[in-house]
Design an enzyme around this catalytic site. Structure first.
Site, PDB file in Angstrom:
ATOM      1  N   HIS A  19       0.842  -1.193   0.000  1.00  0.00           N
ATOM      2  CA  HIS A  19       0.000   0.000   0.000  1.00  0.00           C
ATOM      3  C   HIS A  19       0.882   1.250   0.000  1.00  0.00           C
ATOM      4  O   HIS A  19       1.954   1.266   0.626  1.00  0.00           O
ATOM      5  CB  HIS A  19      -0.910   0.031   1.216  1.00  0.00           C
ATOM      6  CG  HIS A  19      -2.032  -0.960   1.151  1.00  0.00           C
ATOM      7  ND1 HIS A  19      -3.188  -0.816   1.889  1.00  0.00           N
ATOM      8  CD2 HIS A  19      -2.191  -2.107   0.441  1.00  0.00           C
ATOM      9  CE1 HIS A  19      -4.001  -1.827   1.631  1.00  0.00           C
ATOM     10  NE2 HIS A  19      -3.403  -2.630   0.760  1.00  0.00           N
ATOM     11  N   GLU A  28       0.649   4.030   1.556  1.00  0.00           N
ATOM     12  CA  GLU A  28       0.948   4.571   2.881  1.00  0.00           C
ATOM     13  C   GLU A  28       2.111   3.829   3.535  1.00  0.00           C
ATOM     14  O   GLU A  28       3.007   4.449   4.120  1.00  0.00           O
ATOM     15  CB  GLU A  28      -0.281   4.464   3.808  1.00  0.00           C
ATOM     16  CG  GLU A  28      -1.502   5.186   3.315  1.00  0.00           C
ATOM     17  CD  GLU A  28      -2.476   4.303   2.551  1.00  0.00           C
ATOM     18  OE1 GLU A  28      -3.698   4.475   2.734  1.00  0.00           O
ATOM     19  OE2 GLU A  28      -2.034   3.434   1.764  1.00  0.00           O
ATOM     20  N   CYS A  54      -6.960   2.192   4.860  1.00  0.00           N
ATOM     21  CA  CYS A  54      -7.608   0.999   5.409  1.00  0.00           C
ATOM     22  C   CYS A  54      -7.169   0.845   6.869  1.00  0.00           C
ATOM     23  O   CYS A  54      -6.296   1.567   7.349  1.00  0.00           O
ATOM     24  CB  CYS A  54      -7.224  -0.232   4.585  1.00  0.00           C
ATOM     25  SG  CYS A  54      -5.492  -0.718   4.753  1.00  0.00           S
ATOM     26  N   CYS A  67      -3.370   0.252   7.294  1.00  0.00           N
ATOM     27  CA  CYS A  67      -2.567   1.464   7.129  1.00  0.00           C
ATOM     28  C   CYS A  67      -2.808   2.457   8.260  1.00  0.00           C
ATOM     29  O   CYS A  67      -1.876   3.103   8.735  1.00  0.00           O
ATOM     30  CB  CYS A  67      -2.845   2.099   5.770  1.00  0.00           C
ATOM     31  SG  CYS A  67      -2.241   1.089   4.402  1.00  0.00           S
TER      32      CYS A  67
END
Length: 172
Positions: free
Chosen positions: A73, A75, A103, A106
């Site tokens: 991801h 992040e 999410c 994260c």
């Protein structure tokens, strides 16, 4: 400091509209990262992390497909780069700008990394943390110190995602 406007915002001598302009600037940098992801056939999510002086210290985009792992991801990758750059896992005083609402995975890493602020573009009704303020236990026990701003350049961020998935599904 290179950018006077950022200094003014940091010392709170500008109005709230200037702060939003600053959010829009950094979100534009995150959008540029999301566009790179789309070019690589990754879900177009981008992130940038700024330090307390407003300098961008990390940029990243989704690499889930490239890395064959959900930890790709934007992040997470941005946080890894920022930690490496400053030489510490604590990102005190730093803020993350991300094109899609983080999410839970994260959001947890953001909190554990001690980021001060999260600014996101598009809401994620499927994988996002939902309305963070509606989950009393989550907010009270875990995200209580996190400063969260959503909806910055929301239409631009959502358009990237919708366009990407339309192409994937061959929808006109």
């Amino acid at each position: 400091m290179k950018n006077k406007k950022i200094t003014d915002i940091k010392t709170n001598t500008k109005t709230e509209s200037s702060t939003l302009k600053s959010h829009e600037f950094y979100m534009g940098k995150a959008i540029a990262q999301a566009k790179l992801a789309a070019k690589k056939n990754e879900v177009p999510v981008g992130a940038v992390i700024i330090d307390s002086d407003g300098e961008i210290i990390a940029r990243a985009y989704n690499k889930v497909e490239t890395n064959n792992c959900q930890t790709g991801h934007a992040e997470i990758l941005a946080i890894q780069k920022a930690c490496k750059k400053i030489g510490d896992w604590r990102l005190n005083g730093c803020s993350i700008y991300v094109t899609l609402q983080p999410c839970l995975m994260c959001a947890g890493l953001i909190q554990l990394s001690r980021l001060e602020k999260v600014v996101f573009g598009a809401n994620s009704p499927i994988f996002g943390t939902g309305s963070l303020t509606n989950n009393i236990n989550l907010v009270h026990n875990y995200l209580k110190k996190l400063n969260i701003h959503g909806g910055i350049r929301e239409k631009d961020c959502a358009y990237l995602l919708k366009s990407f998935f339309r192409k994937k599904r061959n929808i006109s």
